[in-house]
Scaffold this active site. Structure first.
Site, PDB file in Angstrom:
ATOM      1  N   GLU A  16       0.817  -1.210   0.000  1.00 35.36           N
ATOM      2  CA  GLU A  16       0.000   0.000   0.000  1.00 35.36           C
ATOM      3  C   GLU A  16       0.855   1.266   0.000  1.00 35.36           C
ATOM      4  OE1 GLU A  16      -2.378  -2.981   2.601  1.00 35.36           O
ATOM      5  OE2 GLU A  16      -0.309  -2.614   2.005  1.00 35.36           O
ATOM      6  N   SER A 427      17.645  -3.835 -19.279  1.00 32.20           N
ATOM      7  CA  SER A 427      16.191  -3.716 -19.333  1.00 32.20           C
ATOM      8  C   SER A 427      15.766  -2.336 -19.805  1.00 32.20           C
ATOM      9  CB  SER A 427      15.582  -3.986 -17.959  1.00 32.20           C
ATOM     10  OG  SER A 427      16.069  -3.070 -16.996  1.00 32.20           O
ATOM     11  N   GLU A 478      14.305  -7.098 -22.258  1.00 33.35           N
ATOM     12  CA  GLU A 478      13.827  -7.938 -21.145  1.00 33.35           C
ATOM     13  C   GLU A 478      12.335  -7.742 -20.836  1.00 33.35           C
ATOM     14  OE1 GLU A 478      16.427  -7.682 -17.750  1.00 33.35           O
ATOM     15  OE2 GLU A 478      18.211  -7.523 -18.997  1.00 33.35           O
ATOM     16  N   GLU A 599      26.760  -8.543  -1.487  1.00 29.56           N
ATOM     17  CA  GLU A 599      25.699  -8.586  -0.495  1.00 29.56           C
ATOM     18  C   GLU A 599      25.963  -9.513   0.688  1.00 29.56           C
ATOM     19  OE1 GLU A 599      21.045  -9.099  -1.193  1.00 29.56           O
ATOM     20  OE2 GLU A 599      22.079  -7.487  -2.219  1.00 29.56           O
ATOM     21  N   HIS A 689      17.937   5.726 -11.064  1.00 27.25           N
ATOM     22  CA  HIS A 689      16.948   5.628  -9.996  1.00 27.25           C
ATOM     23  C   HIS A 689      16.277   6.965  -9.713  1.00 27.25           C
ATOM     24  CE1 HIS A 689      19.230   1.916  -9.420  1.00 27.25           C
ATOM     25  NE2 HIS A 689      18.114   1.437  -8.910  1.00 27.25           N
ATOM     26  N   CYS A 721      22.490   1.476 -14.342  1.00 27.96           N
ATOM     27  CA  CYS A 721      21.712   0.289 -13.989  1.00 27.96           C
ATOM     28  C   CYS A 721      20.651   0.073 -15.067  1.00 27.96           C
ATOM     29  CB  CYS A 721      21.073   0.463 -12.609  1.00 27.96           C
ATOM     30  SG  CYS A 721      20.808  -1.091 -11.723  1.00 27.96           S
TER      31      CYS A 721
END
Length: 756
Positions: A16, A427, A478, A599, A689, A721
């Site tokens: 939400e 992408s 993609e 990561e 971004h 990216c």
């Protein structure tokens, strides 16, 4: 005995918050309406925690975008240009989160980096000699009072001063010590304000204490907290740590006037040993014994054994970290009961805490018996053939021949690309029609043939557009992929997929990590169909686009019954088969993304090689070790700090590596130069971004900075990216500026004019 958690997922059971915030960005709702939606979510979550029996409920773990950004706002650590801009506080906040272009000015977003060893990304505060920390009330107090109106006295949480400074970027005019006094005053004022409003406990998050600490850092922490805690007032203070243990500063922390200390017993390898060495009777241990980062059920017997061995008098059961990193609930998932019973998402972990609490008091012992049955027999059958293939691997299977320099020569001749070749990361925008077509196929509203025709049309349009704009190496876009990990998992055995298992990655971006249920192997070709189709439309090379084995593992919920190394090698073996299939179908450039390489890198440097890099880097090499010398292997990495593992990245033996760089101010360039990095590189020249469109002059300036550090023959030009989350118009405008900027810089370098 009481129970608590460090934090709770804030995006909502059905995302939400994401959808409401994006509506605000599109000006479809007002700030007042967005604020109310946030308030409704907080109320719902607090009541759920209360109804689940959690004794100590945190507040201020909610955020509209990021908690570190919240902390910077709370303490007035804003750039002067933003602070003075004619924007509302909400819009100033979002300008730092995602950039702003409009009547109030043109502002870049703050850099974004990975939050420790997770897939969450935080905004990096930028501190200068104009930064003056001061507390002026606001969000943390308001949310505490919201909960108080519901009859819930929460424990307000705030990122601590050491972690705040460690995660911020400081310009050359200041040092961290310069902010000590201002920060001390700000935290004292914060404590005083919250206590005056009825706060009984305040949680100070200091995850940076789990890193290797210098003597100077230890002394700063001790000096700061000694002063701060002497003025803590009526409220009790919890020092909360997570993602590891605090072995470097444990005994010093015990001597500080904290009322509670939160330790991670999941990733903190030394936490049990530290507590066994002594823990004060007058302090409360908040024991992180329920895993906040994975989705498997807790083994109650193991946890109870651990708790029994801890020599503490006051104990609170908690999670190892915030539940931000796991999905909301298993209840809405459609797994068979024999599968679902093995999972615990955020809500189910609340139940685990309560059941452990009861068992610790020797109540409802049937809960233990029921839990033990989950672990009594193996969950899955082994793939014996796969295990045999992995066991047969030798050192030569991880080495590509010929060496890099020889491959470079052969690839230059075979590909014949211009100076500063241009490409994108993979992408293109996943527009509403793309998403609707995927949903329509899933619901049976269109046939597979109709869906394939739709995807073909999109690939055709974007291949032609890339040719028209002048890109040198193309991508198919993609459009058929829902997610760079889930899409691959759907074509691999051993994977399970949730329906609503969303986890926040950054801001309004949520991902749905698949679950590695059993042994992983390739069932069928994954990407060959669409890559080969795209290549048939053009004479220019089209990159085959794959996700690498380490990223597939790190962006999945991994198994806990076998090692991460074993799981990763299984995935690498599967992706190697895909690489060789692409090569057979005429794909001469193959990108194997390792966006998440860092990561699971241990936070302590002494563990980097033995616990991670010694198997993660070879796993990547296994994927491409059998391709021809003329096949160019690319990889991509983003939104992490790579400088200190540059040498290991070079050992991946890729031919080209593209890095996120623009949002981190091209910091990596100096590190590449210092390490004599041999691999060709594509440092991202603009931040995808953010919705702002970079000017051509801006990209030219980025290229000049890159050329000052990297030999021109080693440079590729690309965004930082993939473009999946961006709008089509801003994407095309940005990419046009990228190609035009590149052509101008080529001319400056004396490269042939015919390229225009």
């Amino acid at each position: 005995m009481t129970t608590t958690i460090i934090g709770f997922p804030r995006i909502g059971a059905q995302r939400e918050l994401k959808f409401a915030t994006e509506k605000y960005f599109r000006k479809q709702i007002t700030a007042t309406e967005l604020t109310q939606i946030g308030k409704d979510l907080r109320k719902r979550h607090w009541l759920e925690l209360q109804n689940a029996g959690i004794d100590q409920i945190p507040s201020n773990d909610f955020s509209f975008y990021d908690n570190l950004l919240d902390t910077a706002f709370l303490f007035n650590a804003l750039p002067a240009a933003i602070a003075n801009a004619p924007l509302s506080d909400f819009d100033k906040y979002f300008a730092l989160a995602r950039g702003y272009q409009g009547s109030a000015g043109d502002f870049k977003a703050w850099p974004m980096k990975k939050w420790f060893n997770t897939n969450y990304h935080y905004l990096v505060p930028q501190l200068t000699n104009n930064t003056a920390f001061r507390y002026h009330g606001g969000k943390i107090r308001d949310e505490f009072l919201e909960a108080k109106e519901l009859g819930i006295t929460t424990r307000p949480t705030i990122i601590g001063p050491f972690t705040l400074l460690q995660l911020s970027e400081l310009d050359d005019t200041v040092a961290a010590e310069d902010f000590t006094q201002d920060l001390l005053t700000a935290y004292v004022d914060l404590f005083s304000d919250l206590a005056a409003n009825g706060a009984e406990w305040i949680q100070i998050d200091e995850p940076s204490l789990v890193y290797d600490l210098t003597d100077g850092q230890i002394q700063w922490v001790c000096d700061f907290y000694q002063q701060l805690l002497s003025k803590k007032g009526a409220a009790k203070i919890l020092l909360q740590t997570y993602f590891g243990d605090i072995r470097d500063i444990y005994h010093q922390v015990l001597n500080l006037d904290f009322d509670g200390i939160g330790l991670d017993f999941i990733e903190g390898k030394e936490s049990k040993k530290l507590v066994e060495s002594g823990f004060p009777a007058d302090k409360v241990l908040f024991a992180g014994v329920v895993n906040g980062k994975n989705i498997w059920r807790n083994n109650y017997q193991q946890t109870l054994n651990l708790l029994q061995e801890l020599p503490v008098e006051k104990l609170v059961l908690s999670t190892s970290c915030s539940l931000l990193h796991v999905p909301y609930t298993v209840a809405t998932e459609q797994f068979k009961p024999d599968i679902k019973k093995h999972f615990a998402f955020a809500n189910e972990k609340l139940t685990e805490l309560n059941e452990l609490n009861l068992l610790q008091q020797n109540k409802q012992l049937d809960l233990l018996q029921k839990n033990q049955q989950l672990f009594a027999t193996p969950r899955v059958e082994e793939n014996l053939e796969l295990h045999h293939q992995i066991e047969k691997l030798t050192e030569t299977d991880f080495v590509r021949k010929p060496d890099f320099e020889e491959r470079k020569k052969q690839q230059e001749n075979a590909l014949n690309l211009p100076l500063l070749p241009t490409t994108t990361i993979g992408s293109f925008p996943q527009t509403k029609p793309v998403k609707h077509a995927r949903v329509a196929l899933r619901k049976g509203e269109i046939t597979q043939d109709e869906y394939d025709e739709f995807i073909k049309q999109h690939i055709q349009e974007w291949i032609k557009w890339q040719e028209d704009v002048g890109f040198d190496v193309l991508v198919h876009g993609e459009f058929e992929r829902n997610d760079m990990v889930e899409y691959f998992g759907q074509h691999l055995s051993g994977y399970l997929f949730t329906k609503n298992g969303w986890v926040q990655s950054y801001g309004t971006r949520a991902v749905k990590p698949p679950i590695i249920w059993g042994d992983v192997s390739r069932k069928e070709p994954i990407t060959v169909k669409w890559s080969a189709y795209a290549q048939s439309l053009t004479d220019k090379p089209v990159k085959g686009m794959l996700t690498g084995p380490v990223t597939i593992l790190n962006w999945s919920f991994p198994r806990e019954d076998i090692s991460l190394e074993e799981s990763t090698l299984q995935i690498a073996w599967a992706i190697q088969a895909e690489v060789l299939d692409l090569e057979k179908h005429g794909i001469t450039i193959i990108q194997i993304d390792e966006a998440a390489l860092r990561e699971k890198l241990p936070l302590r440097k002494s563990d980097w090689n033995s616990e991670y890099l010694n198997w993660a880097i070879p796993a990547f090499r296994l994927v491409h070790s059998k391709v021809q010398a003329t096949t160019q292997i690319h990889t991509h990495m983003c939104y992490s700090e790579f400088g200190d593992i540059i040498h290991a990245i070079d050992q991946m033996d890729a031919d080209v590596i593209s890095f996120e760089a623009s949002r981190s101010n091209l910091e990596i360039l100096q590190q590449l130069q210092d390490q004599h990095f041999k691999t060709l590189v594509g440092p991202g020249v603009y931040d995808i971004h953010s919705p702002r469109v970079p000017a051509k002059t801006e990209i030219i300036n980025e290229l000049h900075q890159i050329l000052a550090k990297v030999p021109q023959q080693n440079i590729w030009v690309n965004p930082d990216c993939g473009l999946k989350t961006r709008g089509e118009s801003e994407t095309k405008a940005s990419l046009v500026n990228l190609t035009e900027a590149t052509r101008q810089v080529r001319r400056e370098l004396g490269y042939g004019q015919s390229i225009d």
